[in-house]
Write a protein that holds these residues in place. Structure first.
Motif, PDB file in Angstrom:
ATOM      1  N   LEU A   1       0.680  -1.268  -0.084  1.00  0.00           N
ATOM      2  CA  LEU A   1      -0.097  -0.199   0.039  1.00  0.00           C
ATOM      3  C   LEU A   1       0.801   1.157   0.085  1.00  0.00           C
ATOM      4  N   GLY A   2       2.169   1.306   0.862  1.00  0.00           N
ATOM      5  CA  GLY A   2       2.846   2.470   0.814  1.00  0.00           C
ATOM      6  C   GLY A   2       3.461   2.510  -0.640  1.00  0.00           C
ATOM      7  N   ALA A   3       3.714   1.618  -1.385  1.00  0.00           N
ATOM      8  CA  ALA A   3       4.471   1.717  -2.542  1.00  0.00           C
ATOM      9  C   ALA A   3       3.486   2.309  -3.583  1.00  0.00           C
ATOM     10  N   ILE A   4       2.232   1.774  -3.563  1.00  0.00           N
ATOM     11  CA  ILE A   4       1.044   2.376  -4.364  1.00  0.00           C
ATOM     12  C   ILE A   4       0.985   3.796  -4.057  1.00  0.00           C
ATOM     13  N   VAL A   5       0.928   4.191  -2.772  1.00  0.00           N
ATOM     14  CA  VAL A   5       0.725   5.589  -2.665  1.00  0.00           C
ATOM     15  C   VAL A   5       1.876   6.373  -3.341  1.00  0.00           C
ATOM     16  N   SER A   6       3.177   5.730  -3.001  1.00  0.00           N
ATOM     17  CA  SER A   6       4.080   6.438  -3.585  1.00  0.00           C
ATOM     18  C   SER A   6       4.170   6.694  -4.934  1.00  0.00           C
ATOM     19  N   LEU A   7       3.765   5.553  -5.824  1.00  0.00           N
ATOM     20  CA  LEU A   7       3.717   5.518  -7.135  1.00  0.00           C
ATOM     21  C   LEU A   7       2.594   6.472  -7.418  1.00  0.00           C
ATOM     22  N   LEU A   8       1.505   6.732  -6.816  1.00  0.00           N
ATOM     23  CA  LEU A   8       0.406   7.878  -7.250  1.00  0.00           C
ATOM     24  C   LEU A   8       1.041   9.089  -7.094  1.00  0.00           C
ATOM     25  N   ALA A   9       1.887   9.297  -6.152  1.00  0.00           N
ATOM     26  CA  ALA A   9       2.648  10.738  -5.776  1.00  0.00           C
ATOM     27  C   ALA A   9       3.510  10.845  -6.936  1.00  0.00           C
ATOM     28  N   ALA A  10       4.109   9.896  -7.454  1.00  0.00           N
ATOM     29  CA  ALA A  10       5.106  10.201  -8.639  1.00  0.00           C
ATOM     30  C   ALA A  10       4.209  10.593  -9.872  1.00  0.00           C
ATOM     31  N   ALA A  11       3.234   9.872 -10.028  1.00  0.00           N
ATOM     32  CA  ALA A  11       2.465  10.281 -11.357  1.00  0.00           C
ATOM     33  C   ALA A  11       1.782  11.560 -11.084  1.00  0.00           C
TER      34      ALA A  11
ATOM     35  N   LEU B   1       3.475  14.016  -9.889  1.00  0.00           N
ATOM     36  CA  LEU B   1       4.562  15.018 -10.113  1.00  0.00           C
ATOM     37  C   LEU B   1       4.652  15.174 -11.681  1.00  0.00           C
ATOM     38  N   LEU B   2       4.431  14.007 -12.403  1.00  0.00           N
ATOM     39  CA  LEU B   2       4.758  14.100 -13.667  1.00  0.00           C
ATOM     40  C   LEU B   2       3.348  14.710 -14.465  1.00  0.00           C
ATOM     41  N   LYS B   3       2.176  14.780 -13.712  1.00  0.00           N
ATOM     42  CA  LYS B   3       0.959  15.010 -14.267  1.00  0.00           C
ATOM     43  C   LYS B   3       0.597  16.638 -14.348  1.00  0.00           C
ATOM     44  N   PHE B   4       0.941  16.962 -12.871  1.00  0.00           N
ATOM     45  CA  PHE B   4       0.452  18.413 -12.605  1.00  0.00           C
ATOM     46  C   PHE B   4       1.413  19.424 -13.378  1.00  0.00           C
ATOM     47  N   ASP B   5       0.933  20.629 -13.742  1.00  0.00           N
ATOM     48  CA  ASP B   5       1.664  21.584 -14.540  1.00  0.00           C
ATOM     49  C   ASP B   5       2.497  22.649 -13.593  1.00  0.00           C
ATOM     50  N   THR B   6       1.874  23.153 -12.581  1.00  0.00           N
ATOM     51  CA  THR B   6       2.375  24.317 -11.653  1.00  0.00           C
ATOM     52  C   THR B   6       3.166  23.603 -10.606  1.00  0.00           C
ATOM     53  N   PRO B   7       4.266  24.188 -10.184  1.00  0.00           N
ATOM     54  CA  PRO B   7       5.017  23.518  -9.047  1.00  0.00           C
ATOM     55  C   PRO B   7       4.331  23.519  -7.700  1.00  0.00           C
ATOM     56  N   PHE B   8       3.143  24.434  -7.534  1.00  0.00           N
ATOM     57  CA  PHE B   8       2.384  24.211  -6.506  1.00  0.00           C
ATOM     58  C   PHE B   8       1.526  22.931  -6.425  1.00  0.00           C
ATOM     59  N   ALA B   9       1.000  22.950  -7.493  1.00  0.00           N
ATOM     60  CA  ALA B   9       0.297  21.282  -7.646  1.00  0.00           C
ATOM     61  C   ALA B   9       1.210  20.346  -7.542  1.00  0.00           C
ATOM     62  N   ARG B  10       2.540  20.253  -7.853  1.00  0.00           N
ATOM     63  CA  ARG B  10       3.603  19.102  -7.590  1.00  0.00           C
ATOM     64  C   ARG B  10       4.174  18.988  -6.441  1.00  0.00           C
TER      65      ARG B  10
END
Length: 108
Positions: free
Chosen positions: A11-21, A23-32
């Motif tokens: 579960l921790g790895a899945i949450v970390s993977l979602l956070a990485a996604a 970081l790649l998807k969001f446009d602004t630094p604030f959203a990242r």
């Protein structure tokens, strides 16, 4: 490895993977920053819970201290990054800037 520890680590790895996604998807630094800042303590706590089950009481106590330190200090660090980006990058400023003159009011 116990099945419960495996579930927590997965579960921790899945949450970390979602956070990485995020970081790649969001446009602004604030959203990242928001994506990384919210998900990383949750992922760490889940992985630490799984590792704590496997390491016994001494290892679990150390992981609990590390988790508490991360959960208490990470929001402050992310907030400081938000402020630094807000003050230094004019390209990503929002339409309504509630922090624009925050430092100038205290100095006057």
């Amino acid at each position: 490895m116990s099945p419960l520890a495996s579930v927590f680590i997965l579960l921790g790895a899945i949450v970390s993977l979602l956070a990485a996604a995020g970081l790649l998807k969001f446009d602004t630094p604030f959203a990242r920053f928001h994506s990384a800042g919210k998900a990383s303590p949750i992922a760490f706590v889940l992985i630490a819970a799984g590792a704590g089950i496997e390491t016994g009481w001494t290892g679990a106590a150390r992981l609990l201290v590390a988790s508490a330190a991360l959960v208490l200090t990470l929001p402050v660090g992310v907030h400081l990054l938000f402020r630094a980006v807000h003050r230094t990058s004019p390209d990503d400023r929002p339409e309504i800037d509630e922090l624009g003159n925050a430092g100038a009011e205290g100095a006057a």
